[in-house]
Design a protein around this motif. Structure first.
Motif, PDB file in Angstrom:
ATOM      1  N   ASP A  28       0.727  -1.110   0.062  1.00  0.00           N
ATOM      2  CA  ASP A  28      -0.100  -0.054  -0.059  1.00  0.00           C
ATOM      3  C   ASP A  28       0.721   1.175  -0.112  1.00  0.00           C
ATOM      4  O   ASP A  28       0.400   2.449   0.416  1.00  0.00           O
ATOM      5  CB  ASP A  28      -0.881  -0.078   1.288  1.00  0.00           C
ATOM      6  N   GLY A  67      -5.131  -1.400  -4.961  1.00  0.00           N
ATOM      7  CA  GLY A  67      -5.731  -1.792  -3.780  1.00  0.00           C
ATOM      8  C   GLY A  67      -6.177  -3.138  -3.580  1.00  0.00           C
ATOM      9  O   GLY A  67      -7.023  -3.580  -2.585  1.00  0.00           O
ATOM     10  N   HIS A 126      -6.056  -6.462  -2.865  1.00  0.00           N
ATOM     11  CA  HIS A 126      -5.063  -7.494  -2.013  1.00  0.00           C
ATOM     12  C   HIS A 126      -5.411  -8.967  -2.551  1.00  0.00           C
ATOM     13  O   HIS A 126      -4.429 -10.051  -2.743  1.00  0.00           O
ATOM     14  CB  HIS A 126      -5.117  -7.288  -0.592  1.00  0.00           C
ATOM     15  N   GLY A 148       2.530  -1.444  -4.623  1.00  0.00           N
ATOM     16  CA  GLY A 148       1.553  -1.589  -5.306  1.00  0.00           C
ATOM     17  C   GLY A 148       1.582  -1.741  -6.892  1.00  0.00           C
ATOM     18  O   GLY A 148       0.767  -1.436  -7.492  1.00  0.00           O
TER      19      GLY A 148
END
Length: 555
Positions: free
Chosen positions: A291, A323, A325, A378
C-alpha cells in the motif's frame, strides 16, 4: 585468478589442477523470478528442496543484480558479458546481432558441446509486438546479414516442423526452444508435446482471456490452470531435453555446457495440475509495501500503480494492484506453484547428473533474468520499475572444487559469463566488462566490485496510456541506490536503513547524493564499449611484423 573479465585466463585449468577432464557447465536460468522466491533466500512458504540443496553446496549471492530489468537486454548481457548499451539489445524490440561474441562461443571453441534448451529470447520472435516500425529504422539488413537471421524464434515457423538452425546459434551447437509463456506451447516444445499426445487446441493457444483452462481466477485472467497435464508443460520439456543432451555428450566423451532455460515463472501464472493448488491464496503474505502511496516516486510509477490488471492493454504490460489484495495473493500462490514445479524438474536433472557420474565434475549456476514486483509498492510484473523486486535476482554458483558459502558482496548478471570462463580456464574475449566472481567463491568476504550499474531504455512513448521515461540509469552500492530518469526525476534510498525502499531521501542528504552521482558517472564511463569496431584478430606473427614495420603508433 584474475578479477577483470578481460584479464588473462586462470593460470591453471580444472584439468591441470586436478588431473581431471575439463569441467562441465550446467547453467539453469528461470524467467522473472524474484530473489526472495526460493527457500534458500529465507522464504518460509515456498518449497524448493532441490535448489536449497544446490545452495547448500554452492555460494549464494544475496546481493546480485541485473544489468537491465527486461528479458532480452539482460539475457544478452549474460551471454556477452557486456552492458545493453554495448551489445545493442537495449529493449525487447531488437535481436542480438548474429556475430556477437558470447561466453558460449568461447566454450565451444575450447572443444565443448553446447546446447540451449528452453527459452532463448536472444531474438525478438515472441516480442515482435514491441517493435515500433519506422521508415527511418536502422540496424542489420539482409544485405549484410544472412536472410532470416533473426527469425529463429518466430513461433509460426514451427507449425510445420522444426526449422533448420545455423551450425552455431550464438555459440550453441544444439538448440531446442520453448518460445512462449504461460500455458502456450510453441517452438520445439510444441512439437515435443504433440508427440506425447498433446492436442494442438490445448497447446498453441492465444495469450488472452479466451485461452482454454481447467480453472481460472475470477479476478485476473492471467492466473489459471492449463488444460493439459504437467508432463507436457514447458518445465518438463526443459528438464527432459536437457537430460537427453547431457546423456548424448557423456556418451560421446565430450565436455559439455548446457543452458537449461525455464520460461516460468513469468506471467501468465499457469502452474499445471497438482501444482496449481499447492498453495492457498488466503495463506499468502502480502508485501510490506503493497500500500505504498509512492510519494516522491516518478509520476509514471504512480500512474501505473492505479492500472488494475483487468485494464491492461496487453498481457505483458506492467500494471498495479489498485488496492486489490486478493489479486496479489492469487498471483503469489500461482507463482509459487510454478517455481515448485521448476524445482521438481531441476531435481530430475540433478538425479541424471548423479546417475551419469557428472556431479563431481560439473559447475552449476542458478539465476533468473530479472525479478517481478509481485505487489511491492502496489505494482505488478516487471520493466521500467526500478525497485529491488525487479532488479535483484537469485544467484548461486556451485563449483565442486570449492567450499560452500554465502556472501553479501555485490554481483551482477554481467559477471556470470566471465566467471564461468575463469573457472574453466577458457580464454575470455575483448569487450567483456563483467568481472569474474571466482575470488568471492574462494572467500565470501572478498569483493570484486563496489557497485552495479543498471540500464533501462524504452524506445517508445506510451504503455497503457502512461508516458514512460526514454532512459533510466540506476547505481546500486553496498548500502545505497540511486535511480535517475531522463525526465529528470530521481529516487535515492539508504537501503541499509530502508531495505523496503519506502522512504526516498530526496534532497535531505546532499553530500551522499553528490557522491552517488559521481559514482554513477564513473560506472557509466567504465561500461562504455571500447571494443566496438576494433580491428579483426590477426595471428601473432603478423602482429609482430606489423609492429616492427611501424615502429610506433600512427596518429
Amino acid at each position: 585468478m584474475n578479477s577483470p573479465a578481460n584479464g588473462s585466463p586462470a593460470p591453471s585449468s580444472w584439468a591441470e589442477a586436478r588431473g581431471a577432464p575439463p569441467p562441465n557447465v550446467l547453467f539453469i536460468i528461470t524467467d522473472q523470478q524474484r530473489a526472495d522466491h526460493n527457500g534458500f533466500s529465507g522464504n518460509g512458504v515456498i518449497r524448493t528442496p532441490h535448489l536449497d540443496a544446490l545452495a547448500a553446496r554452492g555460494t549464494v549471492f544475496d546481493n546480485a543484480w541485473v544489468a537491465n530489468p527486461v528479458c532480452m537486454p539482460n539475457r544478452s548481457t549474460i551471454m556477452t558479458g557486456r552492458m545493453p548499451s554495448s551489445h545493442g539489445v537495449v529493449f525487447n524490440d531488437r535481436s542480438l546481432e548474429p556475430g556477437a561474441n558470447t561466453h558460449v562461443r568461447q566454450f565451444r571453441a575450447a572443444g565443448y558441446r553446447t546446447a540451449l534448451i528452453g527459452k532463448s529470447h536472444l531474438q525478438h520472435g515472441m516480442s515482435r509486438n514491441a517493435v515500433n516500425p519506422s521508415d527511418l529504422a536502422g540496424g542489420p539488413v539482409d544485405e549484410y546479414w544472412p536472410k532470416g537471421w533473426d527469425s529463429h524464434e518466430d513461433a509460426e515457423r514451427y507449425l510445420d516442423g522444426a526449422p533448420e538452425f545455423p551450425d552455431s546459434f550464438y555459440g550453441f551447437g544444439h538448440v531446442e526452444l520453448a518460445i512462449d509463456h504461460g500455458a502456450r506451447a510453441s517452438g520445439h516444445h510444441l512439437l515435443w508435446a504433440l508427440d506425447r499426445g498433446g492436442r494442438m487446441e490445448d497447446l498453441y493457444v492465444p495469450l488472452t482471456a479466451e485461452s482454454p483452462a481447467r480453472r481460472r481466477s475470477d479476478i485476473w485472467w492471467q492466473v489459471y490452470e492449463p488444460p493439459y497435464d504437467p508432463e507436457l508443460h514447458s518445465s518438463s520439456f526443459v528438464a527432459d531435453r536437457t537430460i537427453a543432451f547431457i546423456e548424448a555428450a557423456v556418451g560421446a566423451g565430450d565436455p559439455w555446457l548446457a543452458w537449461a532455460s525455464f520460461p516460468d515463472p513469468h506471467h501468465p501464472m499457469t502452474p499445471p495440475g497438482e501444482w496449481f493448488e499447492r498453495h492457498r491464496p488466503s495463506d499468502m503474505l502480502l508485501p510490506m509495501s503493497v500500500d505504498d502511496p509512492l510519494e516522491g516516486a516518478p509520476e509514471y510509477l504512480q500512474a501505473i500503480s492505479r492500472i488494475h490488471p483487468r485494464d491492461q492493454r496487453h498481457w505483458v504490460t506492467p500494471c498495479g494492484v489498485a488496492g486489490d489484495h486478493d489479486l496479489v495473493r492469487e498471483a503469489i500462490a500461482a507463482t509459487y506453484g510454478m517455481i515448485e514445479l521448476i524445482d521438481d524438474r531441476i531435481g530430475r536433472i540433478f538425479a541424471a547428473l548423479d546417475r551419469l557420474d557428472q556431479t563431481g565434475n560439473t559447475i552449476i549456476v542458478f539465476t533468473s533474468d530479472h525479478g517481478d514486483m509481485m505487489g511491492d509498492h502496489g505494482l505488478m510484473l516487471k520493466g521500467y520499475m526500478h525497485y529491488r523486486g525487479t532488479l535483484a535476482v537469485p544467484m548461486v554458483i556451485a563449483d565442486p572444487r570449492r567450499e560452500p558459502g554465502r556472501t553479501d558482496s555485490l554481483a551482477g548478471s554481467i559477471d556470470l559469463g566471465p566467471t564461468l570462463l575463469d573457472l574453466a580456464g577458457v580464454k575470455p574475449f575483448e569487450g567483456m566488462t563483467g568481472r569474474s566472481l571466482a575470488p568471492v567463491l574462494d572467500d565470501p568476504s572478498a569483493s570484486v566490485r563496489d557497485d552495479v550499474l543498471i540500464e533501462d531504455d524504452f524506445p517508445g512513448a506510451l504503455v497503457s496510456r502512461v508516458r514512460l521515461p526514454a532512459r533510466t540509469r540506476t547505481l546500486v552500492t553496498a548500502g545505497m541506490r540511486l535511480t535517475r530518469h531522463s525526465t529528470g526525476e530521481e529516487q535515492i534510498f539508504d537501503t541499509d536503513a530502508d531495505p523496503h525502499e519506502t522512504s526516498p531521501l530526496g534532497g535531505s542528504d546532499p553530500a551522499r547524493r553528490a557522491e552517488m552521482y559521481e559514482r554513477l558517472a564513473a560506472a557509466m564511463m567504465e561500461a562504455d564499449d571500447l571494443a566496438r569496431g576494433m580491428p579483426m584478430t590477426v595471428d601473432g606473427a603478423t602482429r609482430a611484423r606489423a609492429r616492427a614495420d611501424s615502429g610506433a603508433l600512427s596518429w
